[in-house]
Design a protein around this motif. Structure first.
Motif, mmCIF file in Angstrom:
data_model
loop_
_atom_site.group_PDB
_atom_site.id
_atom_site.type_symbol
_atom_site.label_atom_id
_atom_site.label_comp_id
_atom_site.label_asym_id
_atom_site.label_seq_id
_atom_site.Cartn_x
_atom_site.Cartn_y
_atom_site.Cartn_z
ATOM 1 N N ARG A 1 0.659 -1.210 0.407
ATOM 2 C CA ARG A 1 -0.559 -0.172 -0.528
ATOM 3 C C ARG A 1 0.808 1.594 -0.388
ATOM 4 O O ARG A 1 0.045 2.163 -1.172
ATOM 5 N N LYS A 2 2.076 1.336 0.880
ATOM 6 C CA LYS A 2 2.306 2.515 1.078
ATOM 7 C C LYS A 2 3.433 2.884 -0.630
ATOM 8 O O LYS A 2 3.933 3.613 -0.712
ATOM 9 N N LEU A 3 3.903 1.327 -0.914
ATOM 10 C CA LEU A 3 4.708 1.315 -2.807
ATOM 11 C C LEU A 3 3.690 2.465 -3.191
ATOM 12 O O LEU A 3 3.896 3.210 -4.658
ATOM 13 N N SER A 4 2.632 1.765 -3.666
ATOM 14 C CA SER A 4 1.424 2.420 -4.959
ATOM 15 C C SER A 4 1.535 3.354 -4.333
ATOM 16 O O SER A 4 1.013 3.894 -5.103
ATOM 17 N N ASN A 5 0.977 3.443 -3.112
ATOM 18 C CA ASN A 5 0.805 4.992 -2.716
ATOM 19 C C ASN A 5 1.995 5.842 -3.205
ATOM 20 O O ASN A 5 1.211 7.639 -3.135
ATOM 21 N N PHE A 6 2.715 6.096 -2.868
ATOM 22 C CA PHE A 6 4.604 6.439 -3.119
ATOM 23 C C PHE A 6 4.152 6.838 -5.272
ATOM 24 O O PHE A 6 4.349 7.304 -5.423
ATOM 25 N N LEU A 7 4.110 5.753 -5.649
ATOM 26 C CA LEU A 7 3.814 5.641 -7.220
ATOM 27 C C LEU A 7 2.764 6.777 -7.600
ATOM 28 O O LEU A 7 3.031 7.358 -8.950
ATOM 29 N N GLY A 8 1.830 6.961 -7.051
ATOM 30 C CA GLY A 8 0.651 7.348 -7.757
ATOM 31 C C GLY A 8 1.527 8.991 -7.753
ATOM 32 O O GLY A 8 0.865 9.665 -8.071
ATOM 33 N N ILE A 9 1.749 8.962 -6.230
ATOM 34 C CA ILE A 9 2.401 10.261 -6.496
ATOM 35 C C ILE A 9 3.412 10.535 -7.636
ATOM 36 O O ILE A 9 3.463 11.555 -7.912
ATOM 37 N N PHE A 10 4.173 9.948 -7.642
ATOM 38 C CA PHE A 10 5.189 10.393 -8.622
ATOM 39 C C PHE A 10 5.171 10.440 -9.561
ATOM 40 O O PHE A 10 5.088 10.850 -10.564
ATOM 41 N N PHE A 11 3.481 9.411 -10.355
ATOM 42 C CA PHE A 11 3.634 9.330 -11.364
ATOM 43 C C PHE A 11 2.761 10.025 -11.966
ATOM 44 O O PHE A 11 2.875 10.667 -13.658
ATOM 45 N N SER A 12 1.684 11.146 -10.582
ATOM 46 C CA SER A 12 1.299 12.016 -11.341
ATOM 47 C C SER A 12 1.863 13.435 -11.245
ATOM 48 O O SER A 12 1.355 13.814 -12.810
ATOM 49 N N ILE A 13 3.056 13.663 -10.751
ATOM 50 C CA ILE A 13 3.904 14.881 -10.630
ATOM 51 C C ILE A 13 5.227 14.972 -12.372
ATOM 52 O O ILE A 13 4.844 15.119 -13.038
ATOM 53 N N ASN A 14 4.465 13.621 -12.477
ATOM 54 C CA ASN A 14 5.709 12.713 -14.067
ATOM 55 C C ASN A 14 4.771 12.956 -14.930
ATOM 56 O O ASN A 14 4.981 13.811 -16.041
ATOM 57 N N LEU A 15 2.863 12.465 -15.273
ATOM 58 C CA LEU A 15 2.583 13.481 -16.062
ATOM 59 C C LEU A 15 2.004 14.782 -16.140
ATOM 60 O O LEU A 15 1.960 15.901 -16.887
ATOM 61 N N LEU A 16 2.367 15.741 -15.300
ATOM 62 C CA LEU A 16 2.112 17.059 -15.105
ATOM 63 C C LEU A 16 3.474 18.140 -15.709
ATOM 64 O O LEU A 16 3.680 18.358 -16.182
ATOM 65 N N SER A 17 4.651 16.439 -15.385
ATOM 66 C CA SER A 17 5.720 18.230 -16.087
ATOM 67 C C SER A 17 5.432 17.582 -17.850
ATOM 68 O O SER A 17 5.930 18.974 -18.350
ATOM 69 N N GLY A 18 5.438 17.205 -18.331
ATOM 70 C CA GLY A 18 4.297 16.679 -19.828
ATOM 71 C C GLY A 18 4.209 18.714 -20.240
ATOM 72 O O GLY A 18 4.202 18.267 -21.509
ATOM 73 N N LEU A 19 3.349 19.252 -19.274
ATOM 74 C CA LEU A 19 3.017 20.485 -19.790
ATOM 75 C C LEU A 19 3.783 21.453 -18.910
ATOM 76 O O LEU A 19 3.297 22.788 -20.465
ATOM 77 N N VAL A 20 4.571 21.821 -18.524
ATOM 78 C CA VAL A 20 5.793 22.468 -18.148
ATOM 79 C C VAL A 20 7.555 22.396 -18.500
ATOM 80 O O VAL A 20 7.962 22.868 -19.531
ATOM 81 N N LEU A 21 7.454 21.200 -18.718
ATOM 82 C CA LEU A 21 9.113 20.323 -19.289
ATOM 83 C C LEU A 21 9.197 20.770 -20.930
ATOM 84 O O LEU A 21 8.383 20.139 -21.079
ATOM 85 N N PRO A 22 10.119 21.234 -21.591
ATOM 86 C CA PRO A 22 10.315 20.721 -23.114
ATOM 87 C C PRO A 22 11.047 19.642 -22.888
ATOM 88 O O PRO A 22 10.837 18.709 -24.823
ATOM 89 N N GLY A 23 11.284 18.921 -22.327
ATOM 90 C CA GLY A 23 12.094 18.061 -22.729
ATOM 91 C C GLY A 23 11.288 16.024 -22.577
ATOM 92 O O GLY A 23 11.740 15.201 -22.053
ATOM 93 N N ALA A 24 9.744 16.528 -22.118
ATOM 94 C CA ALA A 24 9.219 15.519 -21.742
ATOM 95 C C ALA A 24 9.072 14.418 -22.452
ATOM 96 O O ALA A 24 8.638 13.470 -22.320
ATOM 97 N N LEU A 25 9.323 14.719 -24.318
ATOM 98 C CA LEU A 25 9.294 13.411 -25.450
ATOM 99 C C LEU A 25 10.895 13.553 -26.201
ATOM 100 O O LEU A 25 11.124 14.394 -25.541
ATOM 101 N N LEU A 26 10.669 12.106 -26.060
ATOM 102 C CA LEU A 26 11.572 11.471 -26.527
ATOM 103 C C LEU A 26 11.548 10.757 -27.619
ATOM 104 O O LEU A 26 11.071 9.614 -27.611
ATOM 105 N N VAL A 27 12.066 11.137 -29.087
ATOM 106 C CA VAL A 27 11.646 10.753 -30.332
ATOM 107 C C VAL A 27 10.129 10.233 -30.502
ATOM 108 O O VAL A 27 9.612 8.984 -30.588
ATOM 109 N N GLY A 28 8.981 11.402 -29.638
ATOM 110 C CA GLY A 28 7.784 11.273 -29.906
ATOM 111 C C GLY A 28 6.918 10.824 -29.100
ATOM 112 O O GLY A 28 5.830 10.814 -29.144
#
Length: 354
Positions: free
Chosen positions: A76-103
């Motif tokens: 449960r602790k692991l899944s909660n952490f992954l949920g937070i981390f990959f929420s940040i990862n998704l949001l990074s696509g809106l602000v980071l210019p290098g969020a894409l690699l070869v499309g």
């Protein structure tokens, strides 16, 4: 921690060494012995030490943690952490210019395939938690993780998740047949609709690279050539990364890029030869099959075995299982430990420790 506890688990007076401990220690000794014939002694030494630490962390420290707090607490602790981390990862696509690699979406990670490697293990775990508890949080986390894996376009992870989810639903059918049937129908309908979209055709299916598994087949041909030189004992543990340089192969001239020979199976054969590779993966797949057949009604154990199956499927296309610095490897061996731990305790009637 293992030394401090006298190599005892679950607070028992006697020492507990499972068959998995003995098998892993035997392979660690083989890794160390390959120093005698390795093409890169320092690399082999470093990789062997890293795998020893990974074994100690997963099979002793995290085992002790699970004994103290419970397996479900850890997951449960692991899944909660992954949920937070990959929420940040998704949001990074809106602000980071290098969020894409070869499309393809990589977010804050180095490679889109790294997202797939992690989530190919994490998504089945979270889906299993949602199916069993019917709580909203695991469902929300599963959706976030699924959006990440779709965005990165990892076909390998999706194949692994499909295999794991099928096994989980079969086990759930034994406990809650109506729920398992309803979820199965919804999944089939959802997949049927999704495969008709342009997103699936262009971003995920990618027909032009499908027949070569994104050029992995070329790496596998190179691996066969290397293995043919030393088929019995290989080139030394951990040498799949330097094998191209050893044989003078320049990947850039072949218009290839990747790590090692782009497969854990071929990679281990390059390192240790075919006999050890067959033994290693035969034991891994044998344990997974044993759990599916003997404990198919045991939902918790089948879930762990299903995640291992997903990881072993992904290992066909990714050189990850013996890369101790890879997050996939850390998660995989943690899940393997939990599966061994649960099977051991249940077989001996020590259910209170699970």
């Amino acid at each position: 921690m293992a030394v401090q506890s006298g190599f005892r688990r679950a607070g028992l007076k006697r020492r507990i060494f499972t068959w998995a401990d003995r098998a892993i220690i035997a392979f660690l000794l083989l890794f160390l012995a390959s120093e005698l014939w390795t093409i890169e002694p320092w690399v082999t030494a470093q990789k062997t030490i890293s795998m020893l630490l990974l074994y100690g962390c997963s099979f002793w420290t995290l085992w002790e943690y699970a004994d103290h707090f419970s397996e479900q607490w850890l997951l449960r602790k692991l899944s909660n952490f992954l949920g937070i981390f990959f929420s940040i990862n998704l949001l990074s696509g809106l602000v980071l210019p290098g969020a894409l690699l070869v499309g393809r979406f990589r977010g804050i990670l180095n490679n889109p395939n790294h997202i797939g490697l992690i989530l190919g293990l994490a998504i089945p775990l979270v889906i299993s938690q949602w199916l069993y508890t019917r709580r909203k949080l695991p469902l929300a986390i599963a959706l976030i993780l699924s959006l990440n894996v779709i965005a990165c376009g990892s076909r390998t992870a999706m194949l692994g998740v499909a295999v794991a989810t099928l096994a989980i639903l079969i086990s759930l059918f034994a406990k809650r047949s109506s729920q398992a049937l309803a979820v199965s129908v919804l999944v089939v309908i959802g997949l049927a609709l999704f495969t008709q979209t342009d997103l699936f055709a262009n971003h995920i299916l990618r027909e032009t690279s499908l027949s070569t598994a994104s050029n992995r087949t070329y790496f596998w041909e190179l691996a066969k050539t290397y293995i043919a030189h030393r088929p019995d004992f290989g080139h030394g543990f951990g040498t799949d990364d330097v094998i191209h340089n050893y044989y003078g192969t320049v990947l850039s001239k072949l218009q290839l890029r990747g790590y090692g020979v782009m497969s854990s199976y071929y990679g281990l054969a390059v390192q240790l030869g075919w006999p050890a590779t067959y033994c290693f993966f035969g034991l891994m797949w044998g344990f997974v099959a044993y759990c599916f057949v003997k404990y198919w009604r045991n939902y918790a154990l089948v879930t762990l075995a299903a995640v291992l199956a997903s990881g072993l499927v992904m290992c066909i296309f990714e050189p990850a299982i013996t890369s101790a610095g890879n997050v996939f490897s850390f998660l995989f061996w943690m899940i393997f430990m939990l599966a061994i731990r649960r099977a051991y305790y249940q077989k001996r009637g020590l259910l209170a420790h699970i």
